[in-house]
Design a protein around this motif. Structure first.
Motif, PDB file in Angstrom:
ATOM      1  N   ALA A   1      30.602  40.595  47.972  1.00  0.00           N
ATOM      2  CA  ALA A   1      31.724  39.733  47.594  1.00  0.00           C
ATOM      3  C   ALA A   1      31.451  39.098  46.244  1.00  0.00           C
ATOM      4  CB  ALA A   1      31.909  38.638  48.652  1.00  0.00           C
ATOM      5  N   GLN A   2      32.497  38.517  45.648  1.00  0.00           N
ATOM      6  CA  GLN A   2      32.324  37.848  44.350  1.00  0.00           C
ATOM      7  C   GLN A   2      31.609  36.510  44.472  1.00  0.00           C
ATOM      8  OE1 GLN A   2      36.495  37.969  43.093  1.00  0.00           O
ATOM      9  NE2 GLN A   2      35.928  39.358  41.428  1.00  0.00           N
ATOM     10  N   TYR A   3      31.701  35.876  45.648  1.00  0.00           N
ATOM     11  CA  TYR A   3      31.046  34.579  45.866  1.00  0.00           C
ATOM     12  C   TYR A   3      30.401  34.564  47.245  1.00  0.00           C
ATOM     13  CZ  TYR A   3      33.755  32.903  41.879  1.00  0.00           C
ATOM     14  OH  TYR A   3      34.296  32.747  40.626  1.00  0.00           O
ATOM     15  N   ILE A   4      29.284  33.829  47.335  1.00  0.00           N
ATOM     16  CA  ILE A   4      28.621  33.678  48.628  1.00  0.00           C
ATOM     17  C   ILE A   4      27.951  32.308  48.679  1.00  0.00           C
ATOM     18  CG2 ILE A   4      26.505  34.811  47.777  1.00  0.00           C
ATOM     19  CD1 ILE A   4      26.073  35.911  50.616  1.00  0.00           C
TER      20      ILE A   4
ATOM     21  N   MET B   1      39.284  26.987  39.878  1.00  0.00           N
ATOM     22  CA  MET B   1      38.773  28.199  40.519  1.00  0.00           C
ATOM     23  C   MET B   1      39.685  28.574  41.689  1.00  0.00           C
ATOM     24  SD  MET B   1      34.810  29.029  41.587  1.00  0.00           S
ATOM     25  CE  MET B   1      34.605  27.571  42.569  1.00  0.00           C
ATOM     26  N   SER B   2      40.057  29.825  41.776  1.00  0.00           N
ATOM     27  CA  SER B   2      40.959  30.288  42.829  1.00  0.00           C
ATOM     28  C   SER B   2      40.301  30.164  44.200  1.00  0.00           C
ATOM     29  CB  SER B   2      41.316  31.755  42.564  1.00  0.00           C
ATOM     30  OG  SER B   2      41.856  32.347  43.716  1.00  0.00           O
ATOM     31  N   ASP B   3      41.130  30.010  45.230  1.00  0.00           N
ATOM     32  CA  ASP B   3      40.626  29.996  46.606  1.00  0.00           C
ATOM     33  C   ASP B   3      40.390  31.403  47.128  1.00  0.00           C
ATOM     34  OD1 ASP B   3      40.683  27.277  46.662  1.00  0.00           O
ATOM     35  OD2 ASP B   3      42.674  27.150  47.579  1.00  0.00           O
ATOM     36  N   GLU B   4      40.766  32.414  46.339  1.00  0.00           N
ATOM     37  CA  GLU B   4      40.616  33.805  46.760  1.00  0.00           C
ATOM     38  C   GLU B   4      39.508  34.471  45.947  1.00  0.00           C
ATOM     39  OE1 GLU B   4      43.212  35.974  48.882  1.00  0.00           O
ATOM     40  OE2 GLU B   4      42.829  33.997  49.725  1.00  0.00           O
ATOM     41  N   MET B   5      38.955  35.527  46.503  1.00  0.00           N
ATOM     42  CA  MET B   5      37.979  36.355  45.788  1.00  0.00           C
ATOM     43  C   MET B   5      38.151  37.790  46.255  1.00  0.00           C
ATOM     44  SD  MET B   5      34.390  35.631  47.821  1.00  0.00           S
ATOM     45  CE  MET B   5      34.260  35.978  49.591  1.00  0.00           C
ATOM     46  N   LYS B   6      37.550  38.708  45.537  1.00  0.00           N
ATOM     47  CA  LYS B   6      37.470  40.091  46.003  1.00  0.00           C
ATOM     48  C   LYS B   6      36.211  40.238  46.859  1.00  0.00           C
ATOM     49  CE  LYS B   6      41.074  42.102  44.105  1.00  0.00           C
ATOM     50  NZ  LYS B   6      42.163  42.588  44.981  1.00  0.00           N
ATOM     51  N   ALA B   7      36.338  40.994  47.937  1.00  0.00           N
ATOM     52  CA  ALA B   7      35.200  41.260  48.813  1.00  0.00           C
ATOM     53  C   ALA B   7      35.401  42.614  49.473  1.00  0.00           C
ATOM     54  CB  ALA B   7      35.069  40.176  49.877  1.00  0.00           C
TER      55      ALA B   7
ATOM     56  N   GLU C   1      39.194  44.201  49.169  1.00  0.00           N
ATOM     57  CA  GLU C   1      40.446  43.463  49.331  1.00  0.00           C
ATOM     58  C   GLU C   1      40.233  41.984  48.999  1.00  0.00           C
ATOM     59  OE1 GLU C   1      41.034  44.445  53.431  1.00  0.00           O
ATOM     60  OE2 GLU C   1      39.745  42.836  54.166  1.00  0.00           O
ATOM     61  N   ASP C   2      41.329  41.246  48.999  1.00  0.00           N
ATOM     62  CA  ASP C   2      41.251  39.801  48.806  1.00  0.00           C
ATOM     63  C   ASP C   2      40.699  39.142  50.067  1.00  0.00           C
ATOM     64  OD1 ASP C   2      42.301  39.737  46.205  1.00  0.00           O
ATOM     65  OD2 ASP C   2      44.343  39.901  46.977  1.00  0.00           O
ATOM     66  N   ALA C   3      39.914  38.085  49.860  1.00  0.00           N
ATOM     67  CA  ALA C   3      39.346  37.338  50.976  1.00  0.00           C
ATOM     68  C   ALA C   3      39.234  35.875  50.551  1.00  0.00           C
ATOM     69  CB  ALA C   3      37.961  37.889  51.324  1.00  0.00           C
ATOM     70  N   PRO C   4      39.156  34.940  51.512  1.00  0.00           N
ATOM     71  CA  PRO C   4      38.998  33.527  51.142  1.00  0.00           C
ATOM     72  C   PRO C   4      37.626  33.296  50.494  1.00  0.00           C
ATOM     73  CG  PRO C   4      39.575  33.777  53.483  1.00  0.00           C
ATOM     74  CD  PRO C   4      39.249  35.135  52.964  1.00  0.00           C
ATOM     75  N   ARG C   5      37.632  32.536  49.409  1.00  0.00           N
ATOM     76  CA  ARG C   5      36.358  32.184  48.776  1.00  0.00           C
ATOM     77  C   ARG C   5      35.682  31.109  49.620  1.00  0.00           C
ATOM     78  NH1 ARG C   5      35.079  28.179  45.643  1.00  0.00           N
ATOM     79  NH2 ARG C   5      37.204  27.617  45.112  1.00  0.00           N
ATOM     80  N   PRO C   6      34.363  31.266  49.929  1.00  0.00           N
ATOM     81  CA  PRO C   6      33.708  30.256  50.765  1.00  0.00           C
ATOM     82  C   PRO C   6      33.593  28.915  50.059  1.00  0.00           C
ATOM     83  CG  PRO C   6      32.109  31.892  49.985  1.00  0.00           C
ATOM     84  CD  PRO C   6      33.463  32.368  49.567  1.00  0.00           C
ATOM     85  N   ASP C   7      33.676  27.841  50.831  1.00  0.00           N
ATOM     86  CA  ASP C   7      33.397  26.496  50.309  1.00  0.00           C
ATOM     87  C   ASP C   7      31.893  26.265  50.364  1.00  0.00           C
ATOM     88  OD1 ASP C   7      36.097  25.775  49.908  1.00  0.00           O
ATOM     89  OD2 ASP C   7      36.307  25.400  52.064  1.00  0.00           O
TER      90      ASP C   7
END
Length: 337
Positions: free
Chosen positions: A113-116, A1-7, A22-28
């Protein structure tokens, strides 16, 4: 899984145009949390208040933001990862939530965002009978309706008053709902009917067909009739609109009745209410996965349904905010992710 996501992020406060896809860091995934792959995110008034920097508040109350921010509290999606200390949810579960509200009121909870990352206590299993769009439209509005009418569900201090908000029994009572066509209002209508109340809905004429469909007993078009001129002896008024002249609803209530204000700022009728024996009360909605689990059963059974005003792709969040600014929203605006 990429460390980036769209947000969708903002780097400064302002109008809808400040929302940047834009691109943003995917949360851990953090202790006590699960990582959710977002399928849809619902819009709510705190989203546009924060985007604007809460300009309506006194300067000392405004957020001291650290940009970039990701707006949004309401999500529906699928569990992507689970912290080892969480055992209520598993990878692949379909879930919905109102995330970290009001704790992140001034910083944004990260739903656009794509992930939260979501605290497990804020999550519930998504109702199986509805899709992600409708599930994402539910959390804040449904929890607001639930905590005002059914069960407060917490003992946190009330920012609006010194006493605890207490729902009142609704069976056999007459309830008037102002703003009945909006995100909170249309769910309040349905919960009041479920509880056995006689419901008077106040909204604009375009909402009449929906209100009749939801089973209201009387409909008032506020643009043609002043509610206080035609209604008397109501047990409860819930005003989901706020703004000027909320005091007028004191005159439609019977002595001993109650006026519930979703947005109480500006209400100045406390002395008059006391004289009339009317309880005026408000509360701030709080994240609560257990209550969303209870409400999910009503959504599953079709006892309560979420009306969708419009949907926009995540990349067009600024257009969704323009729709919100245009007003006359029927139900909810939702972003598909």
């Amino acid at each position: 899984m990429s460390d980036e996501m769209k947000a969708v992020r903002l780097h400064a406060f302002g109008g809808p145009e400040v929302l940047m896809y834009e691109d943003a860091p995917r949360p851990d995934v953090q202790p006590g949390e699960v990582l959710v792959r977002v399928h849809a995110a619902g819009l709510n008034p705190p989203d546009w208040y924060l985007r604007d920097g809460y300009r309506a508040l006194p300067p000392e109350w405004r957020p001291n933001a650290s940009f970039p921010l990701i707006l949004g509290t309401d999500v529906s999606g699928v569990v992507e990862a689970v912290h080892p200390d969480v055992d209520e949810f598993s990878i692949g579960d379909e879930v919905y939530a109102m995330v970290r509200f009001p704790d992140d009121l001034m910083t944004g909870s990260g739903a656009y965002a794509q992930y939260i990352g979501v605290p497990a206590s804020h999550l519930a299993s998504k109702p199986t009978g509805i899709d992600h769009i409708h599930a994402a439209g539910a959390p804040m509005s449904l929890l607001t309706a639930w905590q005002f009418l059914i069960e407060l569900g917490h003992d946190e201090p009330n920012p609006f008053q010194a006493f605890r908000h207490e729902p009142v029994p609704l069976g056999g009572q007459t309830v008037l709902i102002n703003g009945a066509g909006g995100g909170v209002g249309h769910l309040v209508v349905q919960l009041a009917k479920w509880q056995g109340a006689r419901v008077i809905a106040v909204a604009s004429a375009k909402n009449e067909a929906l209100m009749r469909d939801l089973g209201v007993d009387q409909f008032i078009d506020y643009k043609t009739i002043a509610t206080e001129e035609v209604v008397r002896n109501v047990d409860l008024v819930l005003d989901a609109v706020g703004g000027a002249d909320m005091e007028r609803f004191l005159h439609v209530l019977k002595p001993g009745g109650a006026l519930f204000l979703v947005n109480p700022l500006g209400f100045s009728g406390h002395a008059e209410a006391k004289k009339l024996g009317i309880t005026v009360s408000s509360t701030q909605v709080r994240s609560n996965g257990a209550q969303l689990a209870k409400a999910a059963r009503l959504l599953d059974d079709g006892i309560v349904r979420v009306v969708i005003d419009s949907t926009f792709p995540l990349a067009e969040a600024s257009r969704a905010h323009e729709r919100a600014a245009h007003g006359s929203i029927q139900g909810k605006i939702v972003l598909s992710v």
